[in-house]
Design a protein around this motif. Structure first.
Motif, PDB file in Angstrom:
ATOM      1  N   GLU A   3       0.750  -1.132   0.039  1.00  0.00           N
ATOM      2  CA  GLU A   3      -0.071  -0.065  -0.067  1.00  0.00           C
ATOM      3  C   GLU A   3       0.904   1.402  -0.246  1.00  0.00           C
ATOM      4  OE1 GLU A   3      -2.302  -2.922   2.431  1.00  0.00           O
ATOM      5  OE2 GLU A   3      -0.155  -2.743   1.645  1.00  0.00           O
ATOM      6  N   GLU A   4       2.088   1.331   0.669  1.00  0.00           N
ATOM      7  CA  GLU A   4       2.903   2.292   0.867  1.00  0.00           C
ATOM      8  C   GLU A   4       3.298   2.841  -0.517  1.00  0.00           C
ATOM      9  OE1 GLU A   4       6.944   3.816   3.316  1.00  0.00           O
ATOM     10  OE2 GLU A   4       5.924   1.743   3.684  1.00  0.00           O
ATOM     11  N   ILE A   6       1.881   2.280  -3.257  1.00  0.00           N
ATOM     12  CA  ILE A   6       0.830   2.584  -4.380  1.00  0.00           C
ATOM     13  C   ILE A   6       0.298   3.767  -3.967  1.00  0.00           C
ATOM     14  CG2 ILE A   6      -1.624   2.056  -4.617  1.00  0.00           C
ATOM     15  CD1 ILE A   6      -1.213  -1.029  -4.024  1.00  0.00           C
ATOM     16  N   LEU A   7       0.246   4.219  -2.762  1.00  0.00           N
ATOM     17  CA  LEU A   7      -0.370   5.492  -2.358  1.00  0.00           C
ATOM     18  C   LEU A   7       0.711   6.444  -2.636  1.00  0.00           C
ATOM     19  CD1 LEU A   7      -2.668   5.261   0.766  1.00  0.00           C
ATOM     20  CD2 LEU A   7      -3.216   6.090  -1.523  1.00  0.00           C
ATOM     21  N   ARG A   9       3.017   6.223  -4.794  1.00  0.00           N
ATOM     22  CA  ARG A   9       3.352   6.424  -5.978  1.00  0.00           C
ATOM     23  C   ARG A   9       2.131   7.243  -6.796  1.00  0.00           C
ATOM     24  NH1 ARG A   9       3.328   2.584 -10.919  1.00  0.00           N
ATOM     25  NH2 ARG A   9       2.294   1.041  -9.346  1.00  0.00           N
ATOM     26  N   LEU A  10       0.960   7.168  -6.330  1.00  0.00           N
ATOM     27  CA  LEU A  10      -0.141   7.822  -6.703  1.00  0.00           C
ATOM     28  C   LEU A  10       0.022   9.400  -6.478  1.00  0.00           C
ATOM     29  CD1 LEU A  10      -3.056   7.551  -7.928  1.00  0.00           C
ATOM     30  CD2 LEU A  10      -3.740   6.913  -5.826  1.00  0.00           C
ATOM     31  N   VAL A  13       2.536  10.695  -8.889  1.00  0.00           N
ATOM     32  CA  VAL A  13       1.942  10.842 -10.099  1.00  0.00           C
ATOM     33  C   VAL A  13       1.145  12.064 -10.318  1.00  0.00           C
ATOM     34  CG1 VAL A  13       0.213  10.043 -11.916  1.00  0.00           C
ATOM     35  CG2 VAL A  13       1.833   8.483 -10.788  1.00  0.00           C
ATOM     36  N   ARG A  17       1.630  16.047 -12.225  1.00  0.00           N
ATOM     37  CA  ARG A  17       0.844  16.550 -13.127  1.00  0.00           C
ATOM     38  C   ARG A  17       0.634  18.336 -12.935  1.00  0.00           C
ATOM     39  NH1 ARG A  17       1.791  12.399 -14.663  1.00  0.00           N
ATOM     40  NH2 ARG A  17       0.404  11.016 -15.666  1.00  0.00           N
ATOM     41  N   TRP A  69     -11.468   7.955  -3.465  1.00  0.00           N
ATOM     42  CA  TRP A  69     -10.343   8.107  -3.016  1.00  0.00           C
ATOM     43  C   TRP A  69      -9.235   8.855  -3.981  1.00  0.00           C
ATOM     44  CZ3 TRP A  69      -8.143   3.606   0.596  1.00  0.00           C
ATOM     45  CH2 TRP A  69      -9.288   3.106   1.301  1.00  0.00           C
ATOM     46  N   PHE A  70      -9.197   8.636  -5.271  1.00  0.00           N
ATOM     47  CA  PHE A  70      -8.375   9.378  -6.157  1.00  0.00           C
ATOM     48  C   PHE A  70      -8.835  10.805  -6.221  1.00  0.00           C
ATOM     49  CE2 PHE A  70      -7.613  10.780 -10.289  1.00  0.00           C
ATOM     50  CZ  PHE A  70      -6.296  10.820 -10.374  1.00  0.00           C
ATOM     51  N   LEU A  73      -7.776  12.595  -3.053  1.00  0.00           N
ATOM     52  CA  LEU A  73      -6.257  12.884  -3.264  1.00  0.00           C
ATOM     53  C   LEU A  73      -5.822  13.716  -3.937  1.00  0.00           C
ATOM     54  CD1 LEU A  73      -4.547   9.096  -3.257  1.00  0.00           C
ATOM     55  CD2 LEU A  73      -4.649  10.887  -1.506  1.00  0.00           C
ATOM     56  N   GLY A  83      -1.517  11.713   0.596  1.00  0.00           N
ATOM     57  CA  GLY A  83      -2.487  10.556   1.201  1.00  0.00           C
ATOM     58  C   GLY A  83      -1.687   9.855   2.513  1.00  0.00           C
ATOM     59  N   GLN A  84      -0.467  10.170   2.608  1.00  0.00           N
ATOM     60  CA  GLN A  84       0.215   9.719   3.711  1.00  0.00           C
ATOM     61  C   GLN A  84      -0.178  10.443   5.064  1.00  0.00           C
ATOM     62  OE1 GLN A  84       2.519   7.036   4.370  1.00  0.00           O
ATOM     63  NE2 GLN A  84       2.200   7.453   6.600  1.00  0.00           N
TER      64      GLN A  84
ATOM     65  N   GLU B   3       1.916   2.714   5.356  1.00  0.00           N
ATOM     66  CA  GLU B   3       0.870   2.770   5.159  1.00  0.00           C
ATOM     67  C   GLU B   3       0.015   1.525   5.156  1.00  0.00           C
ATOM     68  OE1 GLU B   3       2.589   5.767   2.421  1.00  0.00           O
ATOM     69  OE2 GLU B   3       3.026   4.039   3.603  1.00  0.00           O
ATOM     70  N   GLU B   4       0.858   0.354   4.614  1.00  0.00           N
ATOM     71  CA  GLU B   4       0.347  -1.150   4.917  1.00  0.00           C
ATOM     72  C   GLU B   4      -0.292  -1.096   5.998  1.00  0.00           C
ATOM     73  OE1 GLU B   4       1.701  -5.249   3.276  1.00  0.00           O
ATOM     74  OE2 GLU B   4       2.961  -3.517   2.981  1.00  0.00           O
ATOM     75  N   TRP B  69     -12.485   8.622   4.284  1.00  0.00           N
ATOM     76  CA  TRP B  69     -11.826   7.084   3.999  1.00  0.00           C
ATOM     77  C   TRP B  69     -12.453   6.116   5.017  1.00  0.00           C
ATOM     78  CZ3 TRP B  69      -5.918   7.764   1.839  1.00  0.00           C
ATOM     79  CH2 TRP B  69      -6.059   8.499   0.968  1.00  0.00           C
ATOM     80  N   GLN B  84      -7.156  -2.670   0.978  1.00  0.00           N
ATOM     81  CA  GLN B  84      -6.248  -3.198   0.180  1.00  0.00           C
ATOM     82  C   GLN B  84      -6.732  -3.705  -1.420  1.00  0.00           C
ATOM     83  OE1 GLN B  84      -2.829  -3.980   0.589  1.00  0.00           O
ATOM     84  NE2 GLN B  84      -2.792  -3.980  -1.473  1.00  0.00           N
ATOM     85  N   LEU B  87      -7.081  -0.333  -3.009  1.00  0.00           N
ATOM     86  CA  LEU B  87      -5.345   0.211  -3.481  1.00  0.00           C
ATOM     87  C   LEU B  87      -5.131  -0.583  -4.531  1.00  0.00           C
ATOM     88  CD1 LEU B  87      -3.596   0.385   0.008  1.00  0.00           C
ATOM     89  CD2 LEU B  87      -4.416   2.336  -1.563  1.00  0.00           C
ATOM     90  N   LEU B  90      -6.550   0.970  -7.588  1.00  0.00           N
ATOM     91  CA  LEU B  90      -5.713   1.925  -7.972  1.00  0.00           C
ATOM     92  C   LEU B  90      -4.305   1.643  -8.588  1.00  0.00           C
ATOM     93  CD1 LEU B  90      -6.525   4.393  -4.698  1.00  0.00           C
ATOM     94  CD2 LEU B  90      -7.159   4.825  -7.048  1.00  0.00           C
ATOM     95  N   ASN B  91      -3.519   0.612  -8.123  1.00  0.00           N
ATOM     96  CA  ASN B  91      -2.331   0.336  -8.813  1.00  0.00           C
ATOM     97  C   ASN B  91      -2.608  -0.223 -10.199  1.00  0.00           C
ATOM     98  OD1 ASN B  91       0.391  -0.473  -8.303  1.00  0.00           O
ATOM     99  ND2 ASN B  91      -0.450  -2.469  -8.557  1.00  0.00           N
ATOM    100  N   PHE B  94      -2.692   2.305 -12.537  1.00  0.00           N
ATOM    101  CA  PHE B  94      -1.395   3.019 -12.686  1.00  0.00           C
ATOM    102  C   PHE B  94      -0.556   1.884 -13.394  1.00  0.00           C
ATOM    103  CE2 PHE B  94      -2.958   6.032  -9.716  1.00  0.00           C
ATOM    104  CZ  PHE B  94      -2.337   7.197 -10.299  1.00  0.00           C
ATOM    105  N   TYR B  99      -3.908   5.715 -14.937  1.00  0.00           N
ATOM    106  CA  TYR B  99      -5.233   6.343 -14.619  1.00  0.00           C
ATOM    107  C   TYR B  99      -5.607   7.374 -15.589  1.00  0.00           C
ATOM    108  CZ  TYR B  99      -9.159   7.761 -11.666  1.00  0.00           C
ATOM    109  OH  TYR B  99     -10.489   8.387 -11.209  1.00  0.00           O
TER     110      TYR B  99
END
Lengths: 109, 109, 109, 109
Positions: A3-4, A6-7, A9-10, A13, A17, A69-70, A73, A83-84, B3-4, B69, B84, B87, B90-91, B94, B99
């Motif tokens: 998850e760490e 994923i979030l 990285r999100l 990204v 942008r 969620w996206f 964020l 997100g952290q 996060e995990e 959330w 999870q 997530l 979302l992964n 990406f 996305y």
């Protein structure tokens, strides 16, 4: 992938942008355009999640929760929040006396 | 804490409330009571997040995003879906072409 | 023009679009297309009204409230419910012991 | 009772609560308390309306639509806006070239 990653990285990204050319990127439009656009999406995606849950459609539920969620964020990124930081807040609530107990008090007021 | 661990622990806490006595736990009430209660909270928390963002109050934004959330995780838990899985979705977005590109197409229809 | 005429006429216009060709009419699309479209609009317009109120922009508040009422009327029309029935319900609450008292009891539970 | 009387009376009742003692009146609390309270209700009632529509429960749909309209009227009253002004806006859209056509253009942008 954890998850760490994923979030994190999100978040990366999304932040990348912030300087992207408008018109080429949906996220860039949400980040750089009028703030009401991403806020409206939060309202829209909340309702879509509620519909998916009411329809008991597991794939839709996951899809719409990811959308909600996206977009939240992206809205947070406009204010330089990651997100952290949201996860840290959730952890803080559990780390002390717990969300459960705190919520149970505050919601009954 | 990564996060995990946070999301995984949150899922665990929520699931543990599925059998908790009603009346002692806010989460148990949301999990075991009428589903509309937790769905209404999603509508309410979405608006609270929008207000916090509009007010540019960083602490409120983080607080309300955590609330949104959290309540969406509780609603998902009623359908045996974990954070999870959201997530992973979302992964997946990406991991392939992103996305960004997918959304940019679907939103312009 | 009295309110009666306005809401009654609005209901008439909406109902008349039930048989209109798709693609030529926004209302026809909302009435005949997937129901989630008009429901998403309710979520979106609610947030837009909240933003307008938070911005204290009187013209926007009126505009967004009209959008929210309009889209809820369209959603109701899909179930053959008119604005008059909503008004009758509001009148019923006032006609007996009043919304005020009823609400004050139900909301404090 | 005509719509005019119902909405006009509703506006009168709401305005009369602006000076009512807090704690005795639900409407007074929404009018005089923190604005986020009535805005949260708009988010909550929107979701309740969506659920009622999804459940195809006619009585619930009418009930929740009345709740949504009522709380939006209260929110508007905080800014000295009446239901009549919202109806006038709806009438204006129909009186010129019609909501239909205007909307069809603006929504396709």
């Amino acid at each position: 992938v954890s998850e760490e990653n994923i979030l994190g990285r999100l978040d990366d990204v999304i932040v990348s942008r912030k300087g992207a050319p408008l018109g080429e990127s949906y996220v860039a439009m949400l980040l750089q355009g009028d703030e009401s656009k991403v806020l409206k999406k939060i309202g829209e995606e909340s309702v879509e999640l509620v519909i998916a849950i009411r329809d008991k459609n597991k794939q839709s539920i996951i899809h719409e929760a990811a959308d909600l969620w996206f977009h939240s964020l992206v809205a947070l990124a406009r204010h330089n929040i990651t997100g952290q930081e949201v996860l840290n807040e959730l952890n803080r609530r559990f780390g002390v006396s717990g969300y459960e107990e705190k919520e149970s008090r505050s919601k009954n007021q």
